[in-house]
Design a protein around this motif. Sequence first.
Motif, PDB file in Angstrom:
ATOM      1  N   GLU A   1       0.813  -1.032  -0.117  1.00 27.90           N
ATOM      2  CA  GLU A   1      -0.108   0.140  -0.592  1.00 27.90           C
ATOM      3  C   GLU A   1       0.921   0.707   0.058  1.00 27.90           C
ATOM      4  OE1 GLU A   1      -2.088   1.337   3.620  1.00 27.90           O
ATOM      5  OE2 GLU A   1      -1.220  -0.211   4.630  1.00 27.90           O
ATOM      6  N   LEU A   2       2.401   0.932   0.879  1.00 29.46           N
ATOM      7  CA  LEU A   2       3.063   2.017   0.700  1.00 29.46           C
ATOM      8  C   LEU A   2       3.599   2.370  -0.749  1.00 29.46           C
ATOM      9  CD1 LEU A   2       4.651   1.583   4.915  1.00 29.46           C
ATOM     10  CD2 LEU A   2       1.888   3.646   3.745  1.00 29.46           C
ATOM     11  N   THR A   3       3.900   1.482  -0.681  1.00 27.67           N
ATOM     12  CA  THR A   3       4.594   1.395  -2.561  1.00 27.67           C
ATOM     13  C   THR A   3       4.051   1.876  -3.449  1.00 27.67           C
ATOM     14  OG1 THR A   3       5.644  -0.306  -2.081  1.00 27.67           O
ATOM     15  CG2 THR A   3       6.014  -0.157  -3.961  1.00 27.67           C
ATOM     16  N   LYS A   4       2.968   1.571  -3.375  1.00 27.78           N
ATOM     17  CA  LYS A   4       1.704   2.438  -4.343  1.00 27.78           C
ATOM     18  C   LYS A   4       1.272   3.738  -4.235  1.00 27.78           C
ATOM     19  CE  LYS A   4      -0.491  -2.089  -6.128  1.00 27.78           C
ATOM     20  NZ  LYS A   4       0.007  -2.806  -5.493  1.00 27.78           N
ATOM     21  N   LYS A   5       1.523   3.832  -2.314  1.00 28.96           N
ATOM     22  CA  LYS A   5       0.765   5.932  -2.772  1.00 28.96           C
ATOM     23  C   LYS A   5       2.256   6.278  -3.622  1.00 28.96           C
ATOM     24  CE  LYS A   5      -0.107   8.512   0.474  1.00 28.96           C
ATOM     25  NZ  LYS A   5      -0.635   8.901   2.811  1.00 28.96           N
ATOM     26  N   ILE A   6       3.347   6.376  -2.466  1.00 26.65           N
ATOM     27  CA  ILE A   6       4.717   7.291  -3.376  1.00 26.65           C
ATOM     28  C   ILE A   6       4.791   7.149  -4.655  1.00 26.65           C
ATOM     29  CG2 ILE A   6       7.202   7.021  -2.665  1.00 26.65           C
ATOM     30  CD1 ILE A   6       7.260   6.032   0.121  1.00 26.65           C
ATOM     31  N   GLY A   7       4.822   6.008  -5.242  1.00 24.77           N
ATOM     32  CA  GLY A   7       4.972   5.348  -6.504  1.00 24.77           C
ATOM     33  C   GLY A   7       3.600   6.174  -7.753  1.00 24.77           C
ATOM     34  N   LEU A   8       2.746   6.107  -6.792  1.00 26.57           N
ATOM     35  CA  LEU A   8       1.646   7.040  -8.168  1.00 26.57           C
ATOM     36  C   LEU A   8       1.518   7.580  -7.682  1.00 26.57           C
ATOM     37  CD1 LEU A   8      -0.669   3.780  -7.487  1.00 26.57           C
ATOM     38  CD2 LEU A   8       0.926   4.577  -9.751  1.00 26.57           C
ATOM     39  N   THR A   9       2.066   8.267  -6.348  1.00 31.05           N
ATOM     40  CA  THR A   9       1.705   9.870  -6.415  1.00 31.05           C
ATOM     41  C   THR A   9       2.581  10.902  -7.051  1.00 31.05           C
ATOM     42  OG1 THR A   9       0.868   9.482  -3.996  1.00 31.05           O
ATOM     43  CG2 THR A   9       2.011  11.555  -4.435  1.00 31.05           C
ATOM     44  N   LEU A  10       4.081  10.356  -6.817  1.00 31.12           N
ATOM     45  CA  LEU A  10       4.675  10.456  -7.370  1.00 31.12           C
ATOM     46  C   LEU A  10       5.751  10.800  -8.831  1.00 31.12           C
ATOM     47  CD1 LEU A  10       5.809  11.476  -4.218  1.00 31.12           C
ATOM     48  CD2 LEU A  10       8.291  11.148  -5.030  1.00 31.12           C
ATOM     49  N   PHE A  11       4.788   9.231  -9.133  1.00 31.64           N
ATOM     50  CA  PHE A  11       5.047   8.961 -10.645  1.00 31.64           C
ATOM     51  C   PHE A  11       4.137   8.630 -11.366  1.00 31.64           C
ATOM     52  CE2 PHE A  11       8.621   7.533  -8.214  1.00 31.64           C
ATOM     53  CZ  PHE A  11      10.162   9.170  -8.937  1.00 31.64           C
ATOM     54  N   PRO A  12       2.952   9.730 -11.543  1.00 30.44           N
ATOM     55  CA  PRO A  12       1.747   9.077 -12.416  1.00 30.44           C
ATOM     56  C   PRO A  12       1.852   8.655 -13.574  1.00 30.44           C
ATOM     57  CG  PRO A  12       1.576  11.380 -12.134  1.00 30.44           C
ATOM     58  CD  PRO A  12       3.319  10.990 -10.868  1.00 30.44           C
ATOM     59  N   ASP A  13       2.537   8.998 -14.441  1.00 31.21           N
ATOM     60  CA  ASP A  13       2.117   8.681 -15.623  1.00 31.21           C
ATOM     61  C   ASP A  13       3.088   7.335 -16.385  1.00 31.21           C
ATOM     62  OD1 ASP A  13      -0.108  10.492 -15.445  1.00 31.21           O
ATOM     63  OD2 ASP A  13       1.051  11.881 -15.634  1.00 31.21           O
ATOM     64  N   TYR A  14       4.171   6.745 -15.390  1.00 25.52           N
ATOM     65  CA  TYR A  14       5.297   5.909 -16.839  1.00 25.52           C
ATOM     66  C   TYR A  14       5.165   4.881 -15.799  1.00 25.52           C
ATOM     67  CZ  TYR A  14       7.329  10.254 -16.074  1.00 25.52           C
ATOM     68  OH  TYR A  14       7.233  12.260 -16.909  1.00 25.52           O
ATOM     69  N   PHE A  15       4.330   3.906 -14.926  1.00 24.40           N
ATOM     70  CA  PHE A  15       4.614   2.654 -14.274  1.00 24.40           C
ATOM     71  C   PHE A  15       4.022   1.823 -14.593  1.00 24.40           C
ATOM     72  CE2 PHE A  15       8.295   4.894 -11.414  1.00 24.40           C
ATOM     73  CZ  PHE A  15       8.715   4.099 -12.072  1.00 24.40           C
ATOM     74  N   GLU A  16       4.006   0.338 -15.561  1.00 24.74           N
ATOM     75  CA  GLU A  16       2.681  -0.145 -15.882  1.00 24.74           C
ATOM     76  C   GLU A  16       2.109  -1.204 -14.541  1.00 24.74           C
ATOM     77  OE1 GLU A  16       1.226  -0.957 -18.712  1.00 24.74           O
ATOM     78  OE2 GLU A  16       2.435   0.698 -19.405  1.00 24.74           O
ATOM     79  N   ILE A  17       3.462  -1.702 -13.347  1.00 20.16           N
ATOM     80  CA  ILE A  17       2.951  -1.997 -12.947  1.00 20.16           C
ATOM     81  C   ILE A  17       3.202  -1.010 -11.222  1.00 20.16           C
ATOM     82  CG2 ILE A  17       3.338  -4.128 -10.746  1.00 20.16           C
ATOM     83  CD1 ILE A  17       3.156  -5.248 -13.738  1.00 20.16           C
ATOM     84  N   VAL A  18       3.539  -1.318  -9.812  1.00 23.23           N
ATOM     85  CA  VAL A  18       4.022  -0.807  -9.053  1.00 23.23           C
ATOM     86  C   VAL A  18       3.694  -1.599  -7.447  1.00 23.23           C
ATOM     87  CG1 VAL A  18       4.368   0.929  -7.378  1.00 23.23           C
ATOM     88  CG2 VAL A  18       4.023   1.882  -9.386  1.00 23.23           C
ATOM     89  N   MET A  19       4.606  -2.258  -7.391  1.00 26.25           N
ATOM     90  CA  MET A  19       4.344  -3.558  -6.612  1.00 26.25           C
ATOM     91  C   MET A  19       5.179  -3.384  -5.300  1.00 26.25           C
ATOM     92  SD  MET A  19       4.292  -7.454  -7.115  1.00 26.25           S
ATOM     93  CE  MET A  19       3.819  -7.077  -8.281  1.00 26.25           C
ATOM     94  N   GLY A  20       4.475  -3.591  -4.141  1.00 20.09           N
ATOM     95  CA  GLY A  20       5.695  -3.644  -2.570  1.00 20.09           C
ATOM     96  C   GLY A  20       5.296  -4.909  -2.341  1.00 20.09           C
ATOM     97  N   LEU A  21       5.586  -5.255  -1.231  1.00 21.91           N
ATOM     98  CA  LEU A  21       6.154  -6.708  -0.240  1.00 21.91           C
ATOM     99  C   LEU A  21       4.429  -6.429   0.298  1.00 21.91           C
ATOM    100  CD1 LEU A  21       7.686  -8.572   1.033  1.00 21.91           C
ATOM    101  CD2 LEU A  21       7.552  -7.266   2.838  1.00 21.91           C
ATOM    102  N   LYS A  22       3.767  -7.893  -0.457  1.00 23.06           N
ATOM    103  CA  LYS A  22       2.553  -8.084  -0.420  1.00 23.06           C
ATOM    104  C   LYS A  22       2.703  -9.715   0.921  1.00 23.06           C
ATOM    105  CE  LYS A  22       0.327  -7.422  -4.112  1.00 23.06           C
ATOM    106  NZ  LYS A  22      -0.133  -7.719  -6.162  1.00 23.06           N
ATOM    107  N   SER A  23       3.864 -10.204   1.605  1.00 18.53           N
ATOM    108  CA  SER A  23       3.870 -11.136   2.451  1.00 18.53           C
ATOM    109  C   SER A  23       5.722 -11.379   2.470  1.00 18.53           C
ATOM    110  CB  SER A  23       2.926 -12.131   1.810  1.00 18.53           C
ATOM    111  OG  SER A  23       4.186 -13.189   0.873  1.00 18.53           O
ATOM    112  N   GLU A  24       5.695 -11.901   3.553  1.00 16.91           N
ATOM    113  CA  GLU A  24       7.027 -12.274   4.092  1.00 16.91           C
ATOM    114  C   GLU A  24       7.562 -13.355   2.854  1.00 16.91           C
ATOM    115  OE1 GLU A  24       9.024 -10.359   6.613  1.00 16.91           O
ATOM    116  OE2 GLU A  24       7.429  -9.125   6.528  1.00 16.91           O
TER     117      GLU A  24
END
Length: 215
Positions: free
Chosen positions: A116-139
């Motif tokens: 959730e934090l990866t997506k928030k930062i990635g999509l806030t700072l770089f809204p139009d560049y990435f096909e996929i923004v993925m952070g940690l979902k499980s250890e």
Amino acid sequence: MKFKAVLFDLDGTLVNSLIDIADSINKVLQERNFPTHSYEVINDFIGSGLRNLVTKALPETHKDEATIESTFQAMMTNYRENCTNKTIAYDGIMELLDELKSKNIKLAVLSNKADELTKKIGLTLFPDYFEIVMGLKSEATKKPNPAAAIEISKDLGFSTEEFLYVGDSGIDMQTAKNANMHAVGVLWGYRPEEELVTEGAQSIINHPLELLELL
């Protein structure tokens, strides 16, 4: 063109998030009357997810599971609200992304930061560049496990050999190697060149725009 996609790490690669991370963990530590840490010390804690950072930041006498969990939850609450306060893209990153996009190179982000934090930062700072923004979902899938990187390659429709994997840490270089992607270490992030080389960097760059030479 050999490489058709680029997979980026987030912290220390695309963005300098040290101040926001440090401010959040230090606030939580201070509230619990635990010693706080300098930016330099917290810099060394970054790379294996926020739970691991919290564990390292706690005093040796308070690393029991209950304290780790409660401190981690408090850190997440604070950081969730403040993760884009002072976090900024490194110099040259926006120009690099513009160039890659103009060349129709597919772009994605993979971080050990919570999804959730990866997506928030990635999509806030770089809204139009990435096909996929993925952070940690499980250890279980935390880098250097290559599972998420391989999943991204499949979703984008390219073989892993067609990816540049760009990161600033030994964990990133291990992930690239495990996923059979070309490992590119960056020197503007949180880890020294020696670590990147030791852990398998195939290319080293000093400035974001140098990545274009690898294409």
